[in-house]
Design an enzyme around this catalytic site. Sequence first.
Site, PDB file in Angstrom:
ATOM      1  N   GLY A  87       0.824  -1.200   0.000  1.00 44.45           N
ATOM      2  CA  GLY A  87       0.000   0.000   0.000  1.00 44.45           C
ATOM      3  C   GLY A  87       0.856   1.246   0.000  1.00 44.45           C
ATOM      4  O   GLY A  87       2.088   1.171   0.037  1.00 44.45           O
ATOM      5  N   GLU A 131       9.982   2.475  -2.293  1.00 37.66           N
ATOM      6  CA  GLU A 131       9.408   2.645  -3.632  1.00 37.66           C
ATOM      7  C   GLU A 131       8.801   4.036  -3.731  1.00 37.66           C
ATOM      8  O   GLU A 131       9.276   4.890  -4.463  1.00 37.66           O
ATOM      9  CB  GLU A 131       8.349   1.580  -3.906  1.00 37.66           C
ATOM     10  CG  GLU A 131       7.689   1.738  -5.272  1.00 37.66           C
ATOM     11  CD  GLU A 131       6.463   0.853  -5.442  1.00 37.66           C
ATOM     12  OE1 GLU A 131       6.089   0.613  -6.602  1.00 37.66           O
ATOM     13  OE2 GLU A 131       5.875   0.425  -4.433  1.00 37.66           O
TER      14      GLU A 131
END
Length: 359
Positions: A176, A206
Amino acid sequence: MNDQPQLDAIRRAPKVLLHDHLDGGLRPQTIIDLARETGYTGLPTTDAEELRAWFRAAADSGSLERYLTTFDHTVGVMQTREALVRVAAECAEDLADDGVVYAEVRFAPEQHTSTGLSLDEVVTAVLDGFQAGSQGRGIRVGTLLTAMRHQARSMEIAELAVRYRDVGVAGFDIAGAEAGYPPTRHLDAFEYLQRENAHFTIHAGEGFGLPSIWQAIQWCGADRLGHGVRIIDDIQVAADGTAKLGRLAAYVRDKRIPLEMCPTSNLQTGAADSLAEHPIGLLRRLHFRVTVNTDNRLMSDTSVSKEFAALVQTFGYDWDDLLWFTVNAMKSAFIPFDDRLALINGVIKPGFAKLKWQA
């Protein structure tokens, strides 16, 4: 002899996949079929090729948050046992057709209960699908149970992963949006997994930077890092190409912490501007434990073979490089050491040696 691997030959190579989302790899026609069967509405088109193109275009936004919204449709049609079995079986079939011999495919059980399935029923449906789809295809598929980092069910999912670890669940993950949802929010789940001698990976580095990676490793004890591309922020490269590693980057390399990199997906979410500038090139040169993965095969219109072929074209990699990535991944898998060694020595190395010789 031509050492430049071509896509057709790469497809025949025995490959390993560690970072692949079940709800990000559906066949477009399957989405259409399941939407019709389950009464799901809202698909942008009911033409399979148009739908494939829509997913790719929607994911090419450069934003992780926008990228994640494409999952509304795939998760929306994965709410029955029959749908989950079909999607998992087709996943195993598609990976086997791409030459993957070992895969760990992840999904979030809590996202598939809207029509009344229990968490256990969701897990058993997916496991049954993987078993059916991998039968006689030369592939072994394990699964990772994912908790959503913006929810509060990570302990429940961790307990579920431990409960099913002897029948196909290889480990645990959280996923998420990273910003605002640090992994330390789920510290109790990670401490429980460590006490149970269970494996887990964490999406980190990320959509957020070094603090996310640092917390995942030093606070939570992650075995692997999902993506981890922002570790590049702790490496300084001089004009002559020499690199100086910061303390966190040096720790990640020294400890051989695997990086589950997904080049095409990373470009889509804005973690890199171009493949030539993707950190994977430098990290491979510096001998980090880099692995190559798909993330979401539908959204990125990709496969492990396509990812490898793109890296070959961009960085000039040869068969030895592709073997290096593959052995890295197999070494980092969440299965017993003897099983990993058997696949490396009995399947992967002989398979690559044959292809290199044929080239």
